[in-house]
Design an enzyme around this catalytic site. Structure first.
Site, mmCIF file in Angstrom:
data_model
loop_
_atom_site.group_PDB
_atom_site.id
_atom_site.type_symbol
_atom_site.label_atom_id
_atom_site.label_comp_id
_atom_site.label_asym_id
_atom_site.label_seq_id
_atom_site.Cartn_x
_atom_site.Cartn_y
_atom_site.Cartn_z
ATOM 1 N N HIS A 62 0.877 -1.177 0.000
ATOM 2 C CA HIS A 62 0.000 0.000 0.000
ATOM 3 C C HIS A 62 0.910 1.222 0.000
ATOM 4 O O HIS A 62 1.529 1.528 1.001
ATOM 5 C CB HIS A 62 -0.863 0.042 1.266
ATOM 6 C CG HIS A 62 -1.706 -1.182 1.471
ATOM 7 N ND1 HIS A 62 -3.013 -1.263 1.051
ATOM 8 C CD2 HIS A 62 -1.434 -2.377 2.044
ATOM 9 C CE1 HIS A 62 -3.510 -2.453 1.363
ATOM 10 N NE2 HIS A 62 -2.567 -3.149 1.975
ATOM 11 N N PHE A 63 1.032 1.868 -1.156
ATOM 12 C CA PHE A 63 1.809 3.114 -1.221
ATOM 13 C C PHE A 63 0.872 4.321 -1.300
ATOM 14 O O PHE A 63 1.274 5.444 -1.116
ATOM 15 C CB PHE A 63 2.780 3.106 -2.410
ATOM 16 C CG PHE A 63 3.901 2.091 -2.292
ATOM 17 C CD1 PHE A 63 4.247 1.539 -1.072
ATOM 18 C CD2 PHE A 63 4.627 1.699 -3.417
ATOM 19 C CE1 PHE A 63 5.285 0.607 -0.963
ATOM 20 C CE2 PHE A 63 5.666 0.786 -3.327
ATOM 21 C CZ PHE A 63 5.996 0.239 -2.103
ATOM 22 N N ARG A 64 -0.389 4.030 -1.644
ATOM 23 C CA ARG A 64 -1.468 5.028 -1.687
ATOM 24 C C ARG A 64 -1.146 6.181 -2.639
ATOM 25 O O ARG A 64 -0.609 5.938 -3.675
ATOM 26 C CB ARG A 64 -1.798 5.471 -0.267
ATOM 27 C CG ARG A 64 -2.150 4.265 0.612
ATOM 28 C CD ARG A 64 -3.078 4.572 1.716
ATOM 29 N NE ARG A 64 -3.643 3.392 2.311
ATOM 30 C CZ ARG A 64 -3.109 2.702 3.332
ATOM 31 N NH1 ARG A 64 -1.997 3.095 3.906
ATOM 32 N NH2 ARG A 64 -3.702 1.615 3.782
ATOM 33 N N ASN A 94 -7.069 0.366 -1.897
ATOM 34 C CA ASN A 94 -7.813 1.067 -0.825
ATOM 35 C C ASN A 94 -7.223 2.451 -0.585
ATOM 36 O O ASN A 94 -6.554 2.717 0.398
ATOM 37 C CB ASN A 94 -7.869 0.238 0.465
ATOM 38 C CG ASN A 94 -6.509 -0.219 0.953
ATOM 39 O OD1 ASN A 94 -5.588 -0.422 0.171
ATOM 40 N ND2 ASN A 94 -6.369 -0.376 2.253
ATOM 41 N N HIS A 234 -2.407 -12.793 2.685
ATOM 42 C CA HIS A 234 -1.956 -12.835 4.090
ATOM 43 C C HIS A 234 -2.709 -13.834 4.968
ATOM 44 O O HIS A 234 -3.464 -13.456 5.860
ATOM 45 C CB HIS A 234 -1.941 -11.451 4.736
ATOM 46 C CG HIS A 234 -3.090 -10.535 4.415
ATOM 47 N ND1 HIS A 234 -4.386 -10.963 4.304
ATOM 48 C CD2 HIS A 234 -3.101 -9.205 4.191
ATOM 49 C CE1 HIS A 234 -5.147 -9.928 4.027
ATOM 50 N NE2 HIS A 234 -4.392 -8.856 3.937
ATOM 51 N N ASP A 305 2.543 -6.652 2.451
ATOM 52 C CA ASP A 305 1.406 -5.862 2.950
ATOM 53 C C ASP A 305 1.884 -4.540 3.556
ATOM 54 O O ASP A 305 1.326 -4.064 4.545
ATOM 55 C CB ASP A 305 0.573 -6.667 3.955
ATOM 56 C CG ASP A 305 -0.811 -6.054 4.171
ATOM 57 O OD1 ASP A 305 -1.176 -5.112 3.435
ATOM 58 O OD2 ASP A 305 -1.526 -6.514 5.076
ATOM 59 N N HIS A 309 1.518 3.456 7.964
ATOM 60 C CA HIS A 309 0.924 4.380 8.939
ATOM 61 C C HIS A 309 2.033 5.022 9.769
ATOM 62 O O HIS A 309 2.984 4.344 10.158
ATOM 63 C CB HIS A 309 -0.063 3.630 9.830
ATOM 64 C CG HIS A 309 -1.169 2.971 9.062
ATOM 65 N ND1 HIS A 309 -2.203 3.688 8.496
ATOM 66 C CD2 HIS A 309 -1.375 1.680 8.710
ATOM 67 C CE1 HIS A 309 -3.018 2.851 7.856
ATOM 68 N NE2 HIS A 309 -2.525 1.623 7.958
HETATM 69 O O1 DOR Z 1 -3.322 -4.068 8.394
HETATM 70 C C1 DOR Z 1 -3.672 -3.788 7.269
HETATM 71 N N1 DOR Z 1 -3.468 -2.562 6.747
HETATM 72 N N2 DOR Z 1 -4.321 -4.709 6.546
HETATM 73 C C2 DOR Z 1 -4.930 -4.398 5.392
HETATM 74 O O2 DOR Z 1 -5.558 -5.252 4.821
HETATM 75 C C3 DOR Z 1 -4.867 -3.028 4.863
HETATM 76 C C4 DOR Z 1 -3.690 -2.317 5.367
HETATM 77 C C5 DOR Z 1 -3.735 -0.834 5.070
HETATM 78 O O3 DOR Z 1 -4.108 -0.515 3.933
HETATM 79 O O4 DOR Z 1 -3.416 -0.023 5.921
#
Ligand code: DOR
Length: 445
Positions: A62-64, A94, A234, A305, A309
């Site tokens: 997830h680099f968003r 996401n 996962h 994954d 954050h």
């Molecule tokens: O812990 C997680 N964080 N699991 C996920 O499926 C999504 C990810 C996130 O996008 O922060």
């Protein structure tokens, strides 16, 4: 013959095994393997004492970016990847807005241009609203396929009920990547996380092993009914593994380095909410079952994954603290260390990080060192001892749950289609391009 790049004197992981050989690269492809001592080359890399692996592919990060609601971006995320020996990443949908339309996918591809250190592809998120469009969306250039969240995690992507999930599985053809946690069960158990005084220790009790097993069981039943291949992301519990082992014709399986390394309650004692992720880190028994599944061949791939954050976000009291931890940069060092501790062979490591991703997603021209393939290499010193230090980390979140850990085995160079994305810990130019897939080649005139 003159090459753009010549890798000399390395121990090279080819389909024949590990052999002492040279590699000639021209126009981003592998064009010669053998004794190339007399060849001309614009650049020669002396890999003496090093092992040349096929490029490591991390198929879950997830680099968003879109609304830039997170600090991380495609540049910093892929910088972390390249420093960790990763040559290609698949990025998750996401985001805000979700990557659930052609416009959102194009936005990410446009932003990736000239800003990524690795090759890249993006998932399309399934929602209740885009089901009819999925067959078209999953075939767009730069798309790695469709991703489904059966349980809510970071963001609002969710396909909660069987009827909608079956519709998603019947819409399209490529392998679908699934986050399998049962939303109904987790909603019923939410008071566990919200109980006064609850800490991150409650996370694996709230989102318990049964929440994962139930979702995986529902998924496998629906996938079989729909005749659709799925990739279960996962996997964290020992109780899902027998189910998955019985469904290898339709299901491939991922686990993560953190689920193979950390365990409860120790990780929550030491790291608190930093160890909080979905699905959760569980007991030693589950971790040991995952290692057994690595040995048994039930696990097909390791993905990080990577979920970057920040420490500020993580400092919120549980359960307001977000789930997820960074990991793209530490994936390979951790696996090399596990290899050196005797938990898996180098051959199996390559199977999980290069050949596995290629097989699962039908990646074109990557995943092995062979003539005609992309010149993607992860060059490692199998015996280098290093400590994972904060100042080595490139993710903008600036931390790792593995800080201070000493590991044996380290990436020395990351080569993407013949370009040095990383060499001796220094980044090269951002030359990343979209990954291509055998099932969605555009027709050519
Ligand atoms: O812990 C997680 N964080 N699991 C996920 O499926 C999504 C990810 C996130 O996008 O922060």
């Amino acid at each position: 013959m003159a090459y753009d790049l010549l890798l000399r004197h390395g121990m090279v992981a080819t389909p024949n095994g590990i052999e002492a050989t040279d590699i000639g690269v021209l126009n981003g492809r592998i064009v010669a393997i053998g004794d190339l001592g007399r060849a001309d080359a614009a650049e020669v890399f002396d890999a003496k004492g090093l092992t040349v692996l096929p490029g490591v592919i991390d198929t879950q990060v997830h680099f968003r970016e879109p609304g830039l609601e997170h600090k991380e971006d495609l540049k910093s995320g892929t910088a972390a990847a390249a420093l960790g020996g990763v040559t290609a990443i698949f990025e998750m949908p996401n985001t805000k807005p979700n990557t659930a339309t052609a416009e959102a996918l194009n936005e990410k591809l446009t932003r990736a241009k000239g800003r990524t250190y690795t090759d890249h592809a993006f998932f399309i998120g399934a929602t209740g609203d885009n089901i009819a469009a999925l067959p078209k969306l999953e075939r767009l250039p730069g798309c790695s396929g469709v991703k489904v969240f059966m349980g809510a995690s970071t963001g609002d992507l969710l396909v909660q009920d069987d009827a909608t999930l079956e519709k998603v599985l019947r819409s399209g053809n490529r392998r679908v990547a699934i986050h399998a946690e049962d939303e109904d069960r987790m909603r019923a158990r939410r008071p566990i996380a919200e109980a006064p005084g609850a800490t991150a220790h409650a996370h694996a009790e709230w989102r318990d092993a049964e929440s994962a097993r139930l979702a995986t069981e529902r998924l496998l039943r629906l996938a079989r009914r729909a005749g659709r291949r799925v990739h279960v992301l996962h996997i964290t519990t020992g109780i899902e593994l027998p189910l998955l082992a019985q469904n290898r014709d339709i299901a491939t399986v991922e686990t993560t380095p953190q689920h193979l390394t950390l365990f409860a309650p120790d990780c929550y004692d030491r790291l608190g909410t930093l160890a909080q992720m979905n699905p959760p880190i569980r007991s030693k028994e589950h971790r040991d079952a995952l290692w057994q599944a690595v040995r048994d061949g039930v696990i097909d791939v390791i993905g990080s994954d990577h979920a970057p954050h920040t420490l500020e976000e993580k400092a919120q009291p549980y359960p307001a603290s977000p789930s997820g931890m960074p990991g793209v940069q530490t994936l390979l060092p951790l696996l090399l260390d596990h290899m050196n501790q005797g938990r898996l062979t180098l051959q199996r490591l390559i199977d999980l990080t290069s050949a596995g991703p290629q097989r699962i997603y039908g990646i074109a021209g990557k995943g092995r060192i062979a003539l005609g393939y992309d010149a993607d290499f992860t060059i490692v010193d199998l015996k280098a001892r290093r400590v994972i230090e904060k100042d080595w980390l490139a993710s903008k979140c600036g931390w790792s749950p593995f800080e201070g850990m000493q590991v044996t085995g380290w990436p020395m160079a990351t080569i993407v289609r013949g370009h040095f994305a990383m060499r001796d810990g220094q980044l090269g130019a951002p030359i990343g391009e979209p990954v291509r897939f055998v099932e969605t080649f555009p027709a050519q005139a």
